[in-house]
Design a protein around this motif. Sequence first.
Motif, PDB file in Angstrom:
ATOM      1  N   THR A 185       0.819  -1.207   0.000  1.00 44.13           N
ATOM      2  CA  THR A 185       0.000   0.000   0.000  1.00 44.13           C
ATOM      3  C   THR A 185       0.852   1.256   0.000  1.00 44.13           C
ATOM      4  N   HIS A 186       2.014   1.189   0.652  1.00 46.19           N
ATOM      5  CA  HIS A 186       2.900   2.336   0.787  1.00 46.19           C
ATOM      6  C   HIS A 186       4.202   1.819   1.389  1.00 46.19           C
ATOM      7  N   ILE A 187       5.220   2.653   1.396  1.00 45.12           N
ATOM      8  CA  ILE A 187       6.475   2.326   2.078  1.00 45.12           C
ATOM      9  C   ILE A 187       6.809   3.490   3.014  1.00 45.12           C
TER      10      ILE A 187
ATOM     11  N   ILE B 276      10.415  -0.507  -7.230  1.00 52.27           N
ATOM     12  CA  ILE B 276       9.097  -1.066  -7.550  1.00 52.27           C
ATOM     13  C   ILE B 276       8.225  -1.211  -6.310  1.00 52.27           C
ATOM     14  N   TYR B 277       8.822  -1.423  -5.146  1.00 51.15           N
ATOM     15  CA  TYR B 277       8.034  -1.573  -3.932  1.00 51.15           C
ATOM     16  C   TYR B 277       7.309  -0.281  -3.563  1.00 51.15           C
ATOM     17  N   TYR B 278       7.849   0.824  -3.963  1.00 52.89           N
ATOM     18  CA  TYR B 278       7.254   2.118  -3.643  1.00 52.89           C
ATOM     19  C   TYR B 278       6.098   2.477  -4.578  1.00 52.89           C
ATOM     20  N   ARG B 279       5.953   1.776  -5.697  1.00 45.89           N
ATOM     21  CA  ARG B 279       5.094   2.258  -6.772  1.00 45.89           C
ATOM     22  C   ARG B 279       4.043   1.246  -7.215  1.00 45.89           C
ATOM     23  N   THR B 280       3.757   0.225  -6.395  1.00 48.14           N
ATOM     24  CA  THR B 280       2.833  -0.817  -6.835  1.00 48.14           C
ATOM     25  C   THR B 280       1.414  -0.281  -7.016  1.00 48.14           C
ATOM     26  N   LEU B 281       0.755  -0.772  -8.066  1.00 45.07           N
ATOM     27  CA  LEU B 281      -0.661  -0.476  -8.265  1.00 45.07           C
ATOM     28  C   LEU B 281      -1.503  -1.311  -7.302  1.00 45.07           C
ATOM     29  N   ASP B 282      -2.713  -0.870  -7.064  1.00 43.67           N
ATOM     30  CA  ASP B 282      -3.636  -1.676  -6.288  1.00 43.67           C
ATOM     31  C   ASP B 282      -3.881  -2.988  -7.034  1.00 43.67           C
ATOM     32  N   PRO B 283      -3.718  -4.140  -6.374  1.00 44.28           N
ATOM     33  CA  PRO B 283      -3.776  -5.395  -7.117  1.00 44.28           C
ATOM     34  C   PRO B 283      -5.144  -5.716  -7.696  1.00 44.28           C
ATOM     35  N   PHE B 284      -6.205  -5.382  -7.011  1.00 41.65           N
ATOM     36  CA  PHE B 284      -7.517  -5.765  -7.506  1.00 41.65           C
ATOM     37  C   PHE B 284      -8.004  -4.845  -8.614  1.00 41.65           C
ATOM     38  N   VAL B 285      -7.618  -3.580  -8.573  1.00 43.52           N
ATOM     39  CA  VAL B 285      -7.903  -2.701  -9.703  1.00 43.52           C
ATOM     40  C   VAL B 285      -7.148  -3.181 -10.942  1.00 43.52           C
ATOM     41  N   ALA B 286      -5.861  -3.487 -10.754  1.00 43.87           N
ATOM     42  CA  ALA B 286      -5.040  -3.929 -11.882  1.00 43.87           C
ATOM     43  C   ALA B 286      -5.534  -5.249 -12.459  1.00 43.87           C
ATOM     44  N   LEU B 287      -5.850  -6.219 -11.583  1.00 39.70           N
ATOM     45  CA  LEU B 287      -6.306  -7.521 -12.078  1.00 39.70           C
ATOM     46  C   LEU B 287      -7.685  -7.430 -12.730  1.00 39.70           C
ATOM     47  N   ALA B 288      -8.522  -6.517 -12.266  1.00 38.80           N
ATOM     48  CA  ALA B 288      -9.808  -6.328 -12.934  1.00 38.80           C
ATOM     49  C   ALA B 288      -9.609  -5.808 -14.356  1.00 38.80           C
TER      50      ALA B 288
ATOM     51  N   VAL C 110      -1.871 -15.159  -0.555  1.00 40.12           N
ATOM     52  CA  VAL C 110      -1.850 -14.379   0.684  1.00 40.12           C
ATOM     53  C   VAL C 110      -0.541 -14.608   1.440  1.00 40.12           C
ATOM     54  N   GLY C 111      -0.239 -13.664   2.326  1.00 42.87           N
ATOM     55  CA  GLY C 111       0.934 -13.788   3.179  1.00 42.87           C
ATOM     56  C   GLY C 111       0.810 -12.869   4.373  1.00 42.87           C
ATOM     57  N   ILE C 112       1.782 -12.965   5.280  1.00 45.71           N
ATOM     58  CA  ILE C 112       1.724 -12.161   6.510  1.00 45.71           C
ATOM     59  C   ILE C 112       2.591 -10.912   6.429  1.00 45.71           C
ATOM     60  N   GLY C 113       3.378 -10.764   5.347  1.00 44.68           N
ATOM     61  CA  GLY C 113       4.148  -9.548   5.167  1.00 44.68           C
ATOM     62  C   GLY C 113       5.458  -9.544   5.931  1.00 44.68           C
ATOM     63  N   TRP C 114       6.316  -8.574   5.566  1.00 47.68           N
ATOM     64  CA  TRP C 114       7.632  -8.469   6.205  1.00 47.68           C
ATOM     65  C   TRP C 114       7.931  -7.058   6.710  1.00 47.68           C
ATOM     66  N   ASN C 115       7.264  -6.048   6.153  1.00 51.98           N
ATOM     67  CA  ASN C 115       7.584  -4.651   6.466  1.00 51.98           C
ATOM     68  C   ASN C 115       6.784  -4.212   7.701  1.00 51.98           C
ATOM     69  N   ARG C 116       7.450  -4.270   8.846  1.00 56.00           N
ATOM     70  CA  ARG C 116       6.756  -4.025  10.108  1.00 56.00           C
ATOM     71  C   ARG C 116       6.206  -2.601  10.205  1.00 56.00           C
ATOM     72  N   GLU C 117       6.940  -1.628   9.696  1.00 56.29           N
ATOM     73  CA  GLU C 117       6.454  -0.248   9.761  1.00 56.29           C
ATOM     74  C   GLU C 117       5.228  -0.054   8.866  1.00 56.29           C
ATOM     75  N   GLU C 118       5.226  -0.712   7.716  1.00 58.49           N
ATOM     76  CA  GLU C 118       4.070  -0.617   6.814  1.00 58.49           C
ATOM     77  C   GLU C 118       2.819  -1.161   7.488  1.00 58.49           C
ATOM     78  N   MET C 119       2.923  -2.367   8.067  1.00 54.73           N
ATOM     79  CA  MET C 119       1.731  -2.954   8.682  1.00 54.73           C
ATOM     80  C   MET C 119       1.314  -2.188   9.934  1.00 54.73           C
ATOM     81  N   ALA C 120       2.279  -1.604  10.651  1.00 52.96           N
ATOM     82  CA  ALA C 120       1.934  -0.830  11.840  1.00 52.96           C
ATOM     83  C   ALA C 120       1.085   0.388  11.479  1.00 52.96           C
ATOM     84  N   ASN C 121       1.328   0.963  10.296  1.00 50.71           N
ATOM     85  CA  ASN C 121       0.519   2.102   9.849  1.00 50.71           C
ATOM     86  C   ASN C 121      -0.929   1.709   9.579  1.00 50.71           C
ATOM     87  N   HIS C 122      -1.178   0.423   9.416  1.00 52.99           N
ATOM     88  CA  HIS C 122      -2.540  -0.082   9.245  1.00 52.99           C
ATOM     89  C   HIS C 122      -3.143  -0.544  10.573  1.00 52.99           C
ATOM     90  N   GLY C 123      -2.452  -0.279  11.665  1.00 59.43           N
ATOM     91  CA  GLY C 123      -2.972  -0.646  12.969  1.00 59.43           C
ATOM     92  C   GLY C 123      -2.680  -2.069  13.376  1.00 59.43           C
TER      93      GLY C 123
END
Length: 274
Positions: free
Chosen positions: A37-39, A56-68, A113-126
Motif C-alpha cells: 500500500t505504501h512504504i 518497484i516496492y514504492y510504486r505498486t498499483l492496487d492489485p484488484f484494480v489492476a487484475l480487474a 496471501v501472506g503475513i508480510g515483512w515490512n513491520r512499519e508498513e503494517m503498523a501504519n494499518h494498525g
Amino acid sequence: MKFGVSTFFTDQGIAPTALGPALEERGLDSLFIAEHTHIPVERRTPYPGGGELPEIYYRTLDPFVALAAVAAVTERLLLGTGIALVVQRDPITTAKEVASLDLISGGRAIFGVGIGWNREEMANHGTDPRTRGHLVDERLQAIRELWTQEKAEFHGEFVDFDPVYSWPKPVQRPHPPIYVGGGEGAFPRVAALGDAWLANSTSPDQLGPQIERLRGTAGRDVPVTVYAVPSDPDIIERYAQLDVERLLFYLPTVPEPETLGHLDRFAEVAGRFR
C-alpha cells in the motif's frame, strides 16, 4: 507443469491491459502480482532480499484494480495476488474485492496471501507485527465465511462481526483457491486454510525436502507453485522432477518493448517442458 508470471505492476512498467493479452498469446497460464500500500520513509525493517529496497516496492498499483483491468481483456488467464497483504486488509472489504474479481473474470481469481515483512508498513494499518500470524488466520477464516455463507458471522480475538449479508459470492466453489505464501513457518496455515503453497524463490535443492515436510504437516498432497523463478532450463528441469504444479517466471517491471522480449524468452523455455 504449468507456467505463469510473477511481477510488480507500477506506473513505470507495462500496462496491465497490455500484459494480460501478451501472456495469453504466449500460452502462459497465470499472472500473480505483488501488493504494497505504501512504504514508510522511516523504515527499520530490512529488505528480505538484502541491500536497498527496489523502487518497484514504492510504486505498486492496487492489485484488484489492476487484475480487474486484466480480466476485461483476457479470457483464460488466471489472475492471482502474489501476495495480498491480508495483515493490512479489512476482511469484509477484501472478501468482496476477491469475489468481485472472480465474478467479472468468470471464475479466474486466485487469492495468494501472506503475513508480510515490512513491520512499519503494517503498523501504519494498525497491525501489531507480533500477532500478525494469528490476525491473518482469523481474517482468512472470516473471508471464507463471507464467501460461502448466506448469513456470515465470525467471532474471534481480532475479527468479530454478527451475521451479515455479503454479495457477490465467488463463481468458483466453494471459493477461489487460497495460495498461502511463506516459508516453512507457513505450513500450518497451508494445512488449515490453504489450497496450495506459494513458495517464494525456493531453490530446487531446498524445495524437495520442504514439500515432504509440508505433506507431513498437512496430511495430504498440497499443490505447489514456485514464485519468481529464473528462465533457466536447467533449473526448471530440476523443478519438473519435483512434480510442482506451476512455476512463475519473474518478470522485471520495465516498459512494454522490453517486457515483450522477456515474455518471448519465457514462452520459448516453457515450450520445452510442455
